[in-house]
Scaffold this motif. Structure first.
Motif, PDB file in Angstrom:
ATOM      1  N   UNK A 102       8.128  37.170  82.540  1.00 31.27           N
ATOM      2  CA  UNK A 102       8.968  36.029  82.170  1.00 31.27           C
ATOM      3  C   UNK A 102       8.476  34.724  82.782  1.00 31.27           C
ATOM      4  N   UNK A 103       7.512  34.788  83.686  1.00 29.72           N
ATOM      5  CA  UNK A 103       6.959  33.551  84.234  1.00 29.72           C
ATOM      6  C   UNK A 103       5.677  33.138  83.506  1.00 29.72           C
ATOM      7  N   UNK A 108       3.981  38.685  75.712  1.00 29.73           N
ATOM      8  CA  UNK A 108       3.194  39.559  74.840  1.00 29.73           C
ATOM      9  C   UNK A 108       3.517  40.990  75.247  1.00 29.73           C
ATOM     10  N   UNK A 109       4.065  41.744  74.299  1.00 29.09           N
ATOM     11  CA  UNK A 109       4.448  43.131  74.554  1.00 29.09           C
ATOM     12  C   UNK A 109       3.844  44.024  73.481  1.00 29.09           C
ATOM     13  N   UNK A 110       3.624  45.277  73.847  1.00 34.60           N
ATOM     14  CA  UNK A 110       3.057  46.219  72.891  1.00 34.60           C
ATOM     15  C   UNK A 110       3.742  47.567  73.033  1.00 34.60           C
ATOM     16  N   UNK A 111       3.680  48.331  71.944  1.00 33.11           N
ATOM     17  CA  UNK A 111       4.279  49.653  71.983  1.00 33.11           C
ATOM     18  C   UNK A 111       3.750  50.529  70.869  1.00 33.11           C
ATOM     19  N   UNK A 112       3.897  51.801  71.064  1.00 34.55           N
ATOM     20  CA  UNK A 112       3.450  52.787  70.073  1.00 34.55           C
ATOM     21  C   UNK A 112       4.513  52.966  68.997  1.00 34.55           C
ATOM     22  N   UNK A 113       4.055  52.951  67.752  1.00 37.79           N
ATOM     23  CA  UNK A 113       4.906  53.257  66.595  1.00 37.79           C
ATOM     24  C   UNK A 113       6.134  52.368  66.464  1.00 37.79           C
ATOM     25  N   UNK A 114       6.025  51.124  66.878  1.00 39.16           N
ATOM     26  CA  UNK A 114       7.126  50.188  66.666  1.00 39.16           C
ATOM     27  C   UNK A 114       7.247  49.903  65.175  1.00 39.16           C
ATOM     28  N   UNK A 127      11.988  34.929  71.433  1.00 39.29           N
ATOM     29  CA  UNK A 127      11.516  33.549  71.568  1.00 39.29           C
ATOM     30  C   UNK A 127      12.701  32.608  71.764  1.00 39.29           C
ATOM     31  N   UNK A 128      13.743  32.846  71.011  1.00 37.83           N
ATOM     32  CA  UNK A 128      14.956  32.030  71.144  1.00 37.83           C
ATOM     33  C   UNK A 128      15.596  32.229  72.518  1.00 37.83           C
ATOM     34  N   UNK A 129      15.759  33.485  72.918  1.00 38.92           N
ATOM     35  CA  UNK A 129      16.441  33.801  74.178  1.00 38.92           C
ATOM     36  C   UNK A 129      15.681  33.328  75.404  1.00 38.92           C
ATOM     37  N   UNK A 130      14.331  33.430  75.372  1.00 46.20           N
ATOM     38  CA  UNK A 130      13.537  33.118  76.555  1.00 46.20           C
ATOM     39  C   UNK A 130      12.812  31.779  76.490  1.00 46.20           C
ATOM     40  N   UNK A 131      12.898  31.099  75.344  1.00 46.51           N
ATOM     41  CA  UNK A 131      12.336  29.758  75.227  1.00 46.51           C
ATOM     42  C   UNK A 131      10.827  29.690  75.350  1.00 46.51           C
ATOM     43  N   UNK A 132      10.148  30.716  74.881  1.00 44.34           N
ATOM     44  CA  UNK A 132       8.685  30.713  74.905  1.00 44.34           C
ATOM     45  C   UNK A 132       8.161  31.557  73.743  1.00 44.34           C
TER      46      UNK A 132
END
Length: 169
Positions: A102-103, A108-114, A127-132
């Motif tokens: 968060x800093x 950028x997040x990743x995951x299997x079979x999303x 993006x809305x919630x964290x402003x980035x």
């Protein structure tokens, strides 16, 4: 404005069926109604399977068929909402497990079979919630990874990604 006026008085059975199932009075349709209630119902089929169902709803002249299709879209939209909520829970758990993310200037997040059809919805919420800017990357065995990115005002996430195009498929 012309489009909203046309929707308010439309005789198309598909629109009437969709408004009825959503509990909406067509005479009060506004841009919020379209963006947050009608649009998601029409888009749900394309996000999870085949967008032609929404097209059929809009084109049919048969009220019985329109009601049946609108009911299918309701079920698909409820499934889309559940899948969106499930992925949101997963990515928020990743953020809680790694609060240093968060800093960073972007998440950028990743995951299997999303679920690819809901990546953009979840990225937009984050993006809305964290402003980035947020980029979510889904990996699946035997296929290229797919991603969706959403940004915040003042940051052109498309240009940022395009600047790295040599690294992307």
């Amino acid at each position: 404005q012309h489009g909203l006026r046309a929707l308010r008085v439309s005789a198309r059975p598909g629109l009437r069926a969709l408004f009825a199932l959503a509990g909406l009075d067509a005479r009060n349709v506004d841009e919020g109604t379209i963006g947050y209630q009608i649009g998601p119902r029409l888009n749900a089929a394309g996000r999870l399977d085949d967008a032609s169902l929404g097209v059929r709803l809009l084109l049919t002249r048969d009220a019985t068929e329109a009601t049946a299709i609108a009911q299918q879209l309701e079920v698909i939209n409820a499934d889309r909402q559940a899948r969106t909520d499930a992925l949101t829970t997963v990515v928020e758990a990743q953020l809680r497990a790694s609060p240093e993310m968060l800093s960073a200037p972007a998440i950028v997040l990743e995951g299997e079979n999303w679920e690819g059809g809901v990546l953009g919805l979840v990225a937009g919420k984050l993006a809305h919630d964290y402003g980035r800017p947020v980029v979510l990357i889904a990996h699946a065995e035997g296929r290229d990874s797919a991603a969706s990115a959403r940004s915040v005002p003042g940051i052109d996430v498309h240009a940022a990604i395009a600047s790295q195009s040599a690294l992307l498929v």
